[in-house]
Enzyme design. Structure first.
Site, PDB file in Angstrom:
ATOM      1  N   GLU A  79     -38.307  28.771   0.912  1.00  0.00           N
ATOM      2  CA  GLU A  79     -37.828  28.735   2.509  1.00  0.00           C
ATOM      3  C   GLU A  79     -37.792  30.248   3.020  1.00  0.00           C
ATOM      4  O   GLU A  79     -36.839  30.902   2.419  1.00  0.00           O
ATOM      5  CB  GLU A  79     -37.066  27.652   2.641  1.00  0.00           C
ATOM      6  CG  GLU A  79     -36.678  27.616   4.080  1.00  0.00           C
ATOM      7  CD  GLU A  79     -35.655  26.499   4.509  1.00  0.00           C
ATOM      8  OE1 GLU A  79     -35.497  25.355   3.657  1.00  0.00           O
ATOM      9  OE2 GLU A  79     -34.702  26.283   5.328  1.00  0.00           O
ATOM     10  N   LYS A 259     -28.036  19.724   3.513  1.00  0.00           N
ATOM     11  CA  LYS A 259     -29.215  20.342   2.966  1.00  0.00           C
ATOM     12  C   LYS A 259     -29.149  21.808   2.943  1.00  0.00           C
ATOM     13  O   LYS A 259     -29.607  22.603   2.173  1.00  0.00           O
ATOM     14  CB  LYS A 259     -30.248  19.643   4.093  1.00  0.00           C
ATOM     15  CG  LYS A 259     -31.917  20.078   3.595  1.00  0.00           C
ATOM     16  CD  LYS A 259     -32.192  21.455   4.011  1.00  0.00           C
ATOM     17  CE  LYS A 259     -33.828  21.570   3.596  1.00  0.00           C
ATOM     18  NZ  LYS A 259     -33.998  22.957   4.112  1.00  0.00           N
ATOM     19  N   ASP A 275     -30.729  22.049 -14.252  1.00  0.00           N
ATOM     20  CA  ASP A 275     -31.415  21.053 -13.561  1.00  0.00           C
ATOM     21  C   ASP A 275     -31.068  20.721 -11.939  1.00  0.00           C
ATOM     22  O   ASP A 275     -30.117  19.967 -12.049  1.00  0.00           O
ATOM     23  CB  ASP A 275     -31.216  19.796 -14.630  1.00  0.00           C
ATOM     24  CG  ASP A 275     -31.668  18.465 -14.103  1.00  0.00           C
ATOM     25  OD1 ASP A 275     -32.257  18.133 -13.011  1.00  0.00           O
ATOM     26  OD2 ASP A 275     -31.795  17.434 -14.818  1.00  0.00           O
ATOM     27  N   HIS A 372     -35.780  31.996  12.282  1.00  0.00           N
ATOM     28  CA  HIS A 372     -36.890  31.314  11.557  1.00  0.00           C
ATOM     29  C   HIS A 372     -38.198  31.820  11.941  1.00  0.00           C
ATOM     30  O   HIS A 372     -39.061  32.049  11.198  1.00  0.00           O
ATOM     31  CB  HIS A 372     -36.671  29.905  11.678  1.00  0.00           C
ATOM     32  CG  HIS A 372     -35.675  29.225  10.854  1.00  0.00           C
ATOM     33  ND1 HIS A 372     -35.782  27.998  10.618  1.00  0.00           N
ATOM     34  CD2 HIS A 372     -34.934  29.806  10.144  1.00  0.00           C
ATOM     35  CE1 HIS A 372     -34.927  27.741   9.545  1.00  0.00           C
ATOM     36  NE2 HIS A 372     -34.333  28.749   9.474  1.00  0.00           N
TER      37      HIS A 372
HETATM   38  C1  MEV Z   1     -32.536  24.415   7.192  1.00  0.00           C
HETATM   39  O1  MEV Z   1     -33.040  24.568   6.081  1.00  0.00           O
HETATM   40  C2  MEV Z   1     -30.920  24.265   7.160  1.00  0.00           C
HETATM   41  C3  MEV Z   1     -30.092  24.067   8.289  1.00  0.00           C
HETATM   42  O2  MEV Z   1     -30.641  22.914   8.897  1.00  0.00           O
HETATM   43  C4  MEV Z   1     -28.760  23.761   7.869  1.00  0.00           C
HETATM   44  C5  MEV Z   1     -27.892  23.104   8.939  1.00  0.00           C
HETATM   45  O3  MEV Z   1     -28.271  22.450   9.917  1.00  0.00           O
HETATM   46  O4  MEV Z   1     -26.672  23.248   8.669  1.00  0.00           O
HETATM   47  C6  MEV Z   1     -30.179  25.361   9.274  1.00  0.00           C
END
Ligand code: MEV
Length: 425
Positions: A79, A259, A275, A372
Site C-alpha cells: 500500500e 485496519k 505469522d 493517497h
Molecule cells: C487506509 O488503508 C487506512 C485508513 O482508512 C485508516 C483509518 O481510516 O483510520 C486511512
C-alpha cells in the site's frame, strides 16, 4: 483440469510448462514467474505446488523513538501511503519525547477441548489437583524449552456449553512464537486426559487469542505540536479524540480504524518473518473482548496534551518457523537491531499507534485522498510502464490532466518518449 493432476509431483519447469500449455498463462507471464525464483529451492521446500516467489515491496520507516532508543523499522507492504504515514506519525510522537511501552508477560495459550464430560465442577477440581503432573507431562513433551528457561506455567478450565469445555494451557515459549511447541505439548496432555481421566477430546490446538501476551504502547504530545495549515493544534487534537470515540462506539468505523493500525503492524510482522494471520486474528478478537468490536487504540486530551494508547496481543517470535529460513528476515532483524521477541513486540505496538495517529491526523484535517492520490498516481505511472527516470515527468504531466487513470499515464509516457526521440533526431 487436465495436466494439473499431481501438480505437486512435477518439477518447477514442468509446472510452468503445464500452466503455459493449458493456456492458463502466456509465455510473457511465465517469464515473469521465472524472474522471481532466485530462491527456488527455498520456496519449493516451504510450500506445496510452488511456482514463484511473490514479492512485496519493502521500505523503512523512521523516527521511532521507543523507551529512549531510536529504531529504523523495516516494513513490507503493497500500500503506497503506509510507510510515509508511519514515519509521519512516529515523527510527531518523537518530537514530544517518543513512545513508552509496557509488557507484563509473554505466555502463549493453547486449548484442549473436551466434549460430553459428566460434571464440570468435579473435572475442574481433578485437573486443578493434578495441575503439577499435567504441567510436567507438557514440559516432558518439549524438554529443550525448559533448558532455555521456558515451559508450561499454568492450566485452567472453562465451561463453554453443557457438553463442551476448554482446558487452557499457558506456556512460556521464550523467543519463539511457539505454535509447534505448544501443539506438541497440548497433544501430550490431551493424551493423558483422554486415557487417565477417561474424557473425550475433540481437539487440541494453540489459541491465537493471545490474551497472556499483551503489548501496550503510549505517547503524549502538546496540542500545539498538532498545528497544521488552516487548523490549530487544539482543533486537530479535539477531532482526533472524537474520531477515537467513534471507533469505540461504532464497529463500522472501528473496523477501518483497526485496519489502519494493522497497515503498520502487518508490515513489520511480515518483514520479521512472523505469522501475520495469527496477529490479525488475535488483534480482532481482542478488539471485540467486551462484546462490541472497538478500536484498538484510544486518544484523549489531559492537561493540554494529546495522549494515545494502544493495547493488543502480539505473540511474535525472533526465532523459529520461517524466521530462520527467509533470508531477508535476518537482514530486517539487523536493521531493527532488536535483541528479543519482547523488544520486537514493543516496536510493533508503537508502529500500530504511530500509523493510527497519522491516519486520524490526516482524516480530521485535509483528508487522506490528497496524499493517497499522489502515491496512487505514482503506482499508475509504474503500472503503465514508466521507467525510473520517467516517473517524475509522468507525475508532473498527470498533475495537469483531469483523468488520473492508466490510459492517461500511458499517454504521458508515450509523449515523453516521443519528445526524447525528437530531441535525439
Ligand atoms: C487506509 O488503508 C487506512 C485508513 O482508512 C485508516 C483509518 O481510516 O483510520 C486511512
Amino acid at each position: 483440469m487436465k495436466g494439473l493432476k499431481k501438480f505437486y509431483r512435477k518439477t518447477l519447469q514442468e509446472r510452468w510448462d503445464v500452466l503455459q500449455d493449458r493456456k492458463i498463462l502466456t509465455n510473457e507471464q511465465i517469464k515473469c514467474l521465472k524472474r522471481t525464483t532466485d530462491a527456488t529451492e527455498l520456496g519449493n521446500s516451504m510450500i506445496e505446488n510452488f511456482i514463484a516467489n511473490y514479492s512485496i515491496p519493502e521500505g523503512v520507516s523512521f523516527h521511532y523513538l521507543i523507551d529512549g532508543r531510536d529504531y529504523i523499522v523495516p516494513m513490507v507492504t503493497e500500500e503506497p501511503s503506509v510507510i510515509a504515514a508511519s514515519s509521519h506519525g512516529a515523527g510527531l510522537i518523537k518530537k514530544a519525547g517518543g513512545f513508552k511501552t509496557k509488557i507484563k508477560q509473554r505466555l502463549m495459550l493453547g486449548q484442549i477441548i473436551l466434549e460430553d464430560f459428566q460434571d464440570f465442577q468435579e473435572l475442574r477440581e481433578k485437573i486443578d489437583h493434578e495441575q503439577a503432573s499435567l504441567l510436567r507431562i507438557a514440559n516432558e513433551a518439549h524438554y529443550s524449552l525448559i533448558k532455555r528457561g521456558g515451559g508450561a506455567r499454568w492450566i485452567r478450565c472453562r465451561k463453554l456449553a453443557d457438553d463442551l469445555m476448554s482446558i487452557d494451557l499457558a506456556v512460556d515459549v521464550q523467543e519463539a512464537m511457539g505454535a509447534n511447541m505448544l501443539n506438541t505439548m497440548l497433544e501430550a496432555v490431551a493424551d493423558y486426559v483422554r486415557k487417565e481421566f477417561s474424557q473425550t477430546v475433540l481437539m487440541s490446538i494453540l489459541s491465537n487469542y493471545a490474551t497472556e501476551c499483551l503489548a501496550v504502547a503510549e505517547c503524549s504530545m502538546p496540542l500545539s505540536n498538532l498545528k497544521k495549515e488552516n487548523f490549530t493544534g487544539e482543533e486537530i487534537g479535539h477531532k482526533i479524540v472524537q474520531a477515537s470515540r467513534v471507533a469505540q462506539l461504532d464497529p463500522y468505523r472501528a473496523a477501518t480504524h483497526n485496519k489502519g493500525i494493522m497497515n503498520g503492524i502487518d508490515a513489520v510482522v511480515l518483514a520479521t518473518g512472523n505469522d501475520w494471520r495469527a496477529i490479525e486474528s488475535g488483534a480482532h478478537a481482542f478488539a471485540a473482548r467486551d462484546g462490541l468490536y472497538r478500536g484498538l487504540s484510544q486518544w484523549t486530551i489531559v492537561g493540554g496534551q494529546l495522549k494515545g494508547r494502544i493495547e493488543l496481543p502480539l505473540p511474535v517470535g525472533s526465532v523459529g518457523g520461517s524466521i530462520g529460513i527467509l533470508p531477508l528476515v535476518k537482514v530486517n532483524q539487523k536493521i531493527l537491531n532488536v535483541k528479543s521477541a519482547e523488544e520486537l513486540e514493543r516496536i510493533i505496538a508503537c508502529v500500530g499507534l504511530g500509523q493510527n495517529l497519522a491516519a486520524l491526523y490526516a482524516l480530521v484535517s485535509e483528508g487522506i485522498q490528497k496524499g493517497h492520490m499522489r502515491l496512487q498516481t505514482k503506482s499508475l505511472a509504474i503500472a503503465a510502464g514508466a521507467k525510473a527516470d520517467e516517473i517524475q515527468q509522468v507525475l508532473s504531466m498527470m498533475s495537469k490532466t483531469k483523468g488520473k487513470n492508466l490510459a492517461a499515464a500511458k499517454a504521458a509516457i508515450k509523449e515523453i518518449r516521443r519528445n526524447k526521440q525528437h530531441e535525439r533526431n
